[in-house]
Design a protein around this motif. Structure first.
Motif, PDB file in Angstrom:
ATOM      1  N   THR A  55     -22.695  45.154 -30.257  1.00  0.00           N
ATOM      2  CA  THR A  55     -22.713  44.638 -31.639  1.00  0.00           C
ATOM      3  C   THR A  55     -21.892  43.354 -31.673  1.00  0.00           C
ATOM      4  N   VAL A  56     -22.519  42.280 -32.100  1.00  0.00           N
ATOM      5  CA  VAL A  56     -21.829  40.993 -32.129  1.00  0.00           C
ATOM      6  C   VAL A  56     -21.573  40.551 -33.575  1.00  0.00           C
ATOM      7  N   TYR A  57     -20.347  40.073 -33.780  1.00  0.00           N
ATOM      8  CA  TYR A  57     -19.957  39.579 -35.109  1.00  0.00           C
ATOM      9  C   TYR A  57     -20.348  38.104 -35.144  1.00  0.00           C
ATOM     10  N   ALA A  58     -21.388  37.792 -35.894  1.00  0.00           N
ATOM     11  CA  ALA A  58     -21.904  36.424 -35.925  1.00  0.00           C
ATOM     12  C   ALA A  58     -21.486  35.670 -37.178  1.00  0.00           C
ATOM     13  N   LEU A  59     -21.336  36.384 -38.300  1.00  0.00           N
ATOM     14  CA  LEU A  59     -20.940  35.721 -39.557  1.00  0.00           C
ATOM     15  C   LEU A  59     -20.299  36.766 -40.471  1.00  0.00           C
ATOM     16  N   SER A  60     -19.077  36.506 -40.881  1.00  0.00           N
ATOM     17  CA  SER A  60     -18.401  37.460 -41.764  1.00  0.00           C
ATOM     18  C   SER A  60     -18.682  37.109 -43.227  1.00  0.00           C
ATOM     19  N   THR A  61     -18.419  38.077 -44.114  1.00  0.00           N
ATOM     20  CA  THR A  61     -18.564  37.797 -45.552  1.00  0.00           C
ATOM     21  C   THR A  61     -17.621  36.643 -45.939  1.00  0.00           C
ATOM     22  N   GLU A  62     -16.466  36.584 -45.285  1.00  0.00           N
ATOM     23  CA  GLU A  62     -15.500  35.511 -45.583  1.00  0.00           C
ATOM     24  C   GLU A  62     -15.991  34.168 -45.042  1.00  0.00           C
ATOM     25  N   ASN A  63     -16.653  34.175 -43.874  1.00  0.00           N
ATOM     26  CA  ASN A  63     -17.217  32.917 -43.352  1.00  0.00           C
ATOM     27  C   ASN A  63     -18.197  32.336 -44.362  1.00  0.00           C
ATOM     28  N   LEU A  64     -19.052  33.211 -44.922  1.00  0.00           N
ATOM     29  CA  LEU A  64     -20.071  32.711 -45.854  1.00  0.00           C
ATOM     30  C   LEU A  64     -19.414  32.130 -47.108  1.00  0.00           C
ATOM     31  N   LYS A  65     -18.307  32.735 -47.520  1.00  0.00           N
ATOM     32  CA  LYS A  65     -17.625  32.241 -48.728  1.00  0.00           C
ATOM     33  C   LYS A  65     -16.817  30.977 -48.453  1.00  0.00           C
ATOM     34  N   ASN A  66     -16.201  30.893 -47.267  1.00  0.00           N
ATOM     35  CA  ASN A  66     -15.143  29.891 -47.064  1.00  0.00           C
ATOM     36  C   ASN A  66     -15.465  28.740 -46.111  1.00  0.00           C
ATOM     37  N   ARG A  67     -16.631  28.758 -45.464  1.00  0.00           N
ATOM     38  CA  ARG A  67     -16.937  27.644 -44.548  1.00  0.00           C
ATOM     39  C   ARG A  67     -17.742  26.572 -45.272  1.00  0.00           C
ATOM     40  N   PRO A  68     -17.607  25.320 -44.836  1.00  0.00           N
ATOM     41  CA  PRO A  68     -18.389  24.266 -45.489  1.00  0.00           C
ATOM     42  C   PRO A  68     -19.894  24.495 -45.314  1.00  0.00           C
ATOM     43  N   ARG A  69     -20.632  24.051 -46.321  1.00  0.00           N
ATOM     44  CA  ARG A  69     -22.091  24.205 -46.346  1.00  0.00           C
ATOM     45  C   ARG A  69     -22.751  23.715 -45.044  1.00  0.00           C
ATOM     46  N   GLU A  70     -22.263  22.558 -44.541  1.00  0.00           N
ATOM     47  CA  GLU A  70     -22.897  21.955 -43.337  1.00  0.00           C
ATOM     48  C   GLU A  70     -22.743  22.882 -42.139  1.00  0.00           C
ATOM     49  N   GLU A  71     -21.569  23.492 -42.015  1.00  0.00           N
ATOM     50  CA  GLU A  71     -21.382  24.392 -40.865  1.00  0.00           C
ATOM     51  C   GLU A  71     -22.266  25.636 -41.013  1.00  0.00           C
ATOM     52  N   LEU A  72     -22.347  26.145 -42.245  1.00  0.00           N
ATOM     53  CA  LEU A  72     -23.197  27.319 -42.465  1.00  0.00           C
ATOM     54  C   LEU A  72     -24.651  26.974 -42.137  1.00  0.00           C
ATOM     55  N   ASP A  73     -25.082  25.762 -42.520  1.00  0.00           N
ATOM     56  CA  ASP A  73     -26.459  25.350 -42.218  1.00  0.00           C
ATOM     57  C   ASP A  73     -26.703  25.317 -40.713  1.00  0.00           C
ATOM     58  N   GLU A  74     -25.694  24.851 -39.964  1.00  0.00           N
ATOM     59  CA  GLU A  74     -25.822  24.826 -38.494  1.00  0.00           C
ATOM     60  C   GLU A  74     -25.944  26.251 -37.950  1.00  0.00           C
ATOM     61  N   LEU A  75     -25.137  27.144 -38.526  1.00  0.00           N
ATOM     62  CA  LEU A  75     -25.196  28.540 -38.065  1.00  0.00           C
ATOM     63  C   LEU A  75     -26.556  29.159 -38.395  1.00  0.00           C
ATOM     64  N   PHE A  76     -27.093  28.828 -39.570  1.00  0.00           N
ATOM     65  CA  PHE A  76     -28.427  29.347 -39.922  1.00  0.00           C
ATOM     66  C   PHE A  76     -29.479  28.794 -38.960  1.00  0.00           C
ATOM     67  N   ASN A  77     -29.310  27.514 -38.592  1.00  0.00           N
ATOM     68  CA  ASN A  77     -30.267  26.928 -37.635  1.00  0.00           C
ATOM     69  C   ASN A  77     -30.234  27.657 -36.303  1.00  0.00           C
ATOM     70  N   LEU A  78     -29.021  28.041 -35.887  1.00  0.00           N
ATOM     71  CA  LEU A  78     -28.910  28.783 -34.629  1.00  0.00           C
ATOM     72  C   LEU A  78     -29.600  30.142 -34.733  1.00  0.00           C
ATOM     73  N   LEU A  79     -29.433  30.782 -35.885  1.00  0.00           N
ATOM     74  CA  LEU A  79     -30.107  32.077 -36.085  1.00  0.00           C
ATOM     75  C   LEU A  79     -31.626  31.888 -36.058  1.00  0.00           C
ATOM     76  N   ARG A  80     -32.081  30.789 -36.670  1.00  0.00           N
ATOM     77  CA  ARG A  80     -33.529  30.499 -36.644  1.00  0.00           C
ATOM     78  C   ARG A  80     -34.002  30.367 -35.206  1.00  0.00           C
ATOM     79  N   LYS A  81     -33.197  29.642 -34.413  1.00  0.00           N
ATOM     80  CA  LYS A  81     -33.556  29.402 -33.017  1.00  0.00           C
ATOM     81  C   LYS A  81     -33.568  30.728 -32.232  1.00  0.00           C
ATOM     82  N   TYR A  82     -32.492  31.491 -32.400  1.00  0.00           N
ATOM     83  CA  TYR A  82     -32.383  32.730 -31.624  1.00  0.00           C
ATOM     84  C   TYR A  82     -33.459  33.738 -32.025  1.00  0.00           C
ATOM     85  N   PHE A  83     -33.597  33.950 -33.328  1.00  0.00           N
ATOM     86  CA  PHE A  83     -34.561  34.956 -33.782  1.00  0.00           C
ATOM     87  C   PHE A  83     -35.998  34.467 -33.666  1.00  0.00           C
TER      88      PHE A  83
END
Ligand code: IPE
Ligand code: IPE
Ligand code: MG
Length: 229
Positions: A55-83
């Motif tokens: 089980t891998v911790y990829a994004l916490s509830t706090e990450n979603l609340k507290n990280r800048p939008r641009e970083e979250l977008d990059e993380l979503f792009n990675l999820l798009r790529k992986y999935f």
């Protein structure tokens, strides 16, 4: 090779991607990308060792609340790529994919990809890779309690466990955190009651299969008493 007691389920708090990138004078997204490559190699290694659950911790509830939008977008792009790619290969190799966390606030296409990854998993896979995404242990426990209350079911350890996102998964035997911080940051709070904890300063992109072996080896030397003598 690792001899002795092997964990059945390993949870990994994949921390240190940002600092890894910073040391290289690169944007944080560069670190997240390298972290994804590291994760792919760890999953391969875990399967070689016949560990059945990661089980891998990829994004916490706090990450979603507290990280800048641009970083979250990059993380979503990675999820798009992986999935979009790797998950199909996992399925072909007999691995099940599971996602735990609150997917409602995610971009609709990402949510869809994650749900498809779960749905298209082989029914009898002997390995399960679980992604904790917008996951928080407190959120999970509060939700489970609310579900029981709404259904008028008595709250016991057993009924509550069954309402957690992780229903059906065994508790983690070993939790690894890379990146040097010594805390759980809201990861699997209920499930880790008796997990062995392993902390390493190695930043996640540098967490190689050999580093993973070290953690598993240390686990094999721990004595688990579960309150006994
Ligand atoms: C962990 O790496 C990955 C996520 C939380 C998504 P970080 O992004 O927290 O990296 P550091 O801790 O800033 O180095
Ligand atoms: C924990 O890392 C969450 C993930 C690895 C997904 P953080 O970097 O968010 O943890 P804190 O903020 O240092 O506790
Ligand atoms: Mg961090």
């Amino acid at each position: 090779m690792v001899a002795g007691n092997l964990p059945q389920h390993v949870g990994i708090i994949m921390d240190g991607n940002g600092r890894w990138a910073k040391r290289r004078h690169k944007p944080r997204a560069f670190g997240h990308n390298a972290g994804m490559e590291a994760m792919i190699n760890i999953v391969k290694r875990a399967r070689e060792l016949e560990i059945h659950y990661i089980t891998v911790y990829a994004l916490s509830t706090e990450n979603l609340k507290n990280r800048p939008r641009e970083e979250l977008d990059e993380l979503f792009n990675l999820l798009r790529k992986y999935f979009g790619n790797h998950v199909k290969e996992l399925h072909k190799n007999g691995a099940k994919v599971r996602v735990i966390g609150d997917l409602e606030p995610l971009p609709a296409d990402v949510k869809q990809l994650l749900e498809d990854g779960e749905k298209n998993s082989p029914p009898n896979g002997e390995f399960t890779l679980t992604f904790a995404i917008n996951y928080g242990g407190r959120d999970e426990i509060a939700r489970a309690a609310e579900l029981l209350r709404a259904e008028g079911i008595e709250i016991t350890e057993d009924t509550l466990s069954k309402k957690l996102y992780t229903n059906g998964l065994p508790d983690p035997d070993l939790i690894i955190r890379t990146g040097g911080e010594v805390r759980l940051s809201n990861f699997l709070l209920w499930q880790s009651a008796y997990a062995e904890l392993y902390f390493t300063p190695v930043l996640f992109p540098d967490f190689t299969p050999a580093e993973f072996d070290k953690a598993v080896k240390e686990f094999s030397h721990r004595t688990r008493r579960f309150g006994g003598i």
